[in-house]
Design a protein around this motif. Sequence first.
Motif, PDB file in Angstrom:
ATOM      1  N   GLN A   7       0.835  -1.206   0.000  1.00  0.00           N
ATOM      2  CA  GLN A   7       0.000   0.000   0.000  1.00  0.00           C
ATOM      3  C   GLN A   7       0.869   1.256   0.000  1.00  0.00           C
ATOM      4  N   GLN A   8       1.924   1.237   0.798  1.00  0.00           N
ATOM      5  CA  GLN A   8       2.830   2.384   0.822  1.00  0.00           C
ATOM      6  C   GLN A   8       3.465   2.587  -0.551  1.00  0.00           C
ATOM      7  N   PHE A   9       3.850   1.493  -1.217  1.00  0.00           N
ATOM      8  CA  PHE A   9       4.460   1.609  -2.544  1.00  0.00           C
ATOM      9  C   PHE A   9       3.472   2.212  -3.538  1.00  0.00           C
ATOM     10  N   ARG A  10       2.232   1.795  -3.495  1.00  0.00           N
ATOM     11  CA  ARG A  10       1.222   2.332  -4.415  1.00  0.00           C
ATOM     12  C   ARG A  10       1.002   3.822  -4.172  1.00  0.00           C
ATOM     13  N   ARG A  11       1.061   4.223  -2.924  1.00  0.00           N
ATOM     14  CA  ARG A  11       0.953   5.655  -2.631  1.00  0.00           C
ATOM     15  C   ARG A  11       2.116   6.424  -3.242  1.00  0.00           C
ATOM     16  N   LEU A  12       3.298   5.847  -3.120  1.00  0.00           N
ATOM     17  CA  LEU A  12       4.487   6.500  -3.678  1.00  0.00           C
ATOM     18  C   LEU A  12       4.349   6.678  -5.181  1.00  0.00           C
ATOM     19  N   VAL A  13       3.956   5.621  -5.858  1.00  0.00           N
ATOM     20  CA  VAL A  13       3.832   5.670  -7.313  1.00  0.00           C
ATOM     21  C   VAL A  13       2.716   6.623  -7.727  1.00  0.00           C
ATOM     22  N   THR A  40       6.567  11.675   0.641  1.00  0.00           N
ATOM     23  CA  THR A  40       7.088  10.533  -0.099  1.00  0.00           C
ATOM     24  C   THR A  40       8.233   9.870   0.658  1.00  0.00           C
ATOM     25  N   ALA A  41       9.147  10.668   1.182  1.00  0.00           N
ATOM     26  CA  ALA A  41      10.269  10.114   1.945  1.00  0.00           C
ATOM     27  C   ALA A  41       9.767   9.378   3.190  1.00  0.00           C
ATOM     28  N   LYS A  42       8.760   9.943   3.850  1.00  0.00           N
ATOM     29  CA  LYS A  42       8.201   9.314   5.048  1.00  0.00           C
ATOM     30  C   LYS A  42       7.584   7.965   4.713  1.00  0.00           C
ATOM     31  N   HIS A  43       6.778   7.919   3.641  1.00  0.00           N
ATOM     32  CA  HIS A  43       6.143   6.656   3.266  1.00  0.00           C
ATOM     33  C   HIS A  43       7.182   5.627   2.838  1.00  0.00           C
ATOM     34  N   ALA A  44       8.252   6.082   2.209  1.00  0.00           N
ATOM     35  CA  ALA A  44       9.315   5.159   1.820  1.00  0.00           C
ATOM     36  C   ALA A  44       9.992   4.559   3.047  1.00  0.00           C
ATOM     37  N   ARG A  56      16.180   8.765  -1.530  1.00  0.00           N
ATOM     38  CA  ARG A  56      16.309   8.195  -2.880  1.00  0.00           C
ATOM     39  C   ARG A  56      14.941   7.996  -3.520  1.00  0.00           C
ATOM     40  N   VAL A  57      13.992   7.526  -2.733  1.00  0.00           N
ATOM     41  CA  VAL A  57      12.652   7.284  -3.267  1.00  0.00           C
ATOM     42  C   VAL A  57      11.933   8.598  -3.538  1.00  0.00           C
ATOM     43  N   ALA A  58      12.225   9.619  -2.736  1.00  0.00           N
ATOM     44  CA  ALA A  58      11.629  10.929  -2.986  1.00  0.00           C
ATOM     45  C   ALA A  58      12.082  11.478  -4.334  1.00  0.00           C
ATOM     46  N   GLU A  59      13.286  11.105  -4.760  1.00  0.00           N
ATOM     47  CA  GLU A  59      13.795  11.509  -6.071  1.00  0.00           C
ATOM     48  C   GLU A  59      13.167  10.689  -7.188  1.00  0.00           C
ATOM     49  N   SER A 112      10.221   4.804  -8.217  1.00  0.00           N
ATOM     50  CA  SER A 112      10.482   3.433  -8.668  1.00  0.00           C
ATOM     51  C   SER A 112      11.652   2.797  -7.924  1.00  0.00           C
ATOM     52  N   ALA A 113      12.449   3.610  -7.218  1.00  0.00           N
ATOM     53  CA  ALA A 113      13.582   3.079  -6.453  1.00  0.00           C
ATOM     54  C   ALA A 113      13.125   2.182  -5.309  1.00  0.00           C
ATOM     55  N   ALA A 114      11.856   2.263  -4.943  1.00  0.00           N
ATOM     56  CA  ALA A 114      11.339   1.418  -3.864  1.00  0.00           C
ATOM     57  C   ALA A 114      10.991   0.024  -4.350  1.00  0.00           C
ATOM     58  N   GLN A 115      10.777  -0.139  -5.641  1.00  0.00           N
ATOM     59  CA  GLN A 115      10.306  -1.429  -6.144  1.00  0.00           C
ATOM     60  C   GLN A 115      11.292  -2.573  -5.917  1.00  0.00           C
ATOM     61  N   PRO A 116      12.601  -2.389  -6.173  1.00  0.00           N
ATOM     62  CA  PRO A 116      13.520  -3.508  -5.915  1.00  0.00           C
ATOM     63  C   PRO A 116      13.513  -3.976  -4.465  1.00  0.00           C
ATOM     64  N   LEU A 117      13.382  -3.044  -3.519  1.00  0.00           N
ATOM     65  CA  LEU A 117      13.353  -3.437  -2.114  1.00  0.00           C
ATOM     66  C   LEU A 117      12.100  -4.260  -1.818  1.00  0.00           C
ATOM     67  N   LEU A 118      10.966  -3.837  -2.349  1.00  0.00           N
ATOM     68  CA  LEU A 118       9.734  -4.584  -2.121  1.00  0.00           C
ATOM     69  C   LEU A 118       9.835  -5.981  -2.734  1.00  0.00           C
TER      70      LEU A 118
END
Length: 236
Positions: free
Chosen positions: A121-127, A142-146, A181-184, A187-193
């Motif tokens: 859910q957090q990832f979908r919010r980021l995207v 965005t940084a907080k949710h990441a 990094r994710v705030a920039e 998609s940088a969050a996807q590999p971690l997920l």
Amino acid sequence: MTVPDLDLLLSGIVGSTAYGLAHEGSDVDRLGVFAAPTEALHGLHRPRESHVGTAPDRTLHEAAKWCRLALSGNPTAMELVWLPDELYEVRTPLGDELIGIRASFLGARRVRDAYLGYATQQFRRLVGRSEGPVAPGTRERTAKHARHLKRLCHQGLELYGTGRLTVRVEDPQEYRDFGERVAEDASAAQPLLRYYETAFDQTRSALPDRADEAPAEAWLLRVRAHFYAPEAALSR
């Protein structure tokens, strides 16, 4: 928040302060469990099961509701019974009993689904936020949710694999750097997920397949007995 006549059983500081991720200006979040008067549960109108307010930021759940949330694997509810001792502000004997049976609330499938589900859910919010118009404060949110996405993945896998939950993160700066990094680039969050999805698949859980509801049921019966006042019920 002023909430009169609530019998608190357990309450503590949760959220970013508990995780070690708070910064100047961060809110201090509190979570607690209270017991409704037993006689109030038998009337035509049941009492409120949750009280949520600000100044201070505090969420209080009635004992039965908290148990249902914990049995479902809810990460926010679960952290209350795994806090470091210094973060508890109210800790009664019944609250200590609840901490003592915390492992019984854990089931492998629900822990996996809850923690990975919240992280997704957090990832979908980021995207979704990255695809929309840029509003004030977007980068900070965005940084907080990441950070929370990474924390949920790490804590969920720990709980799944060991049966224990460490609320305070080991390296706060690592989480802050990840958030930036994710705030920039969301998609940088996807590999971690994806990494944690694979890690869950490859980890043998220390938890039973299903939570054991019997200790929670027995604890609730003790709570109801403790807060039963028959004379008060008859006088109404």
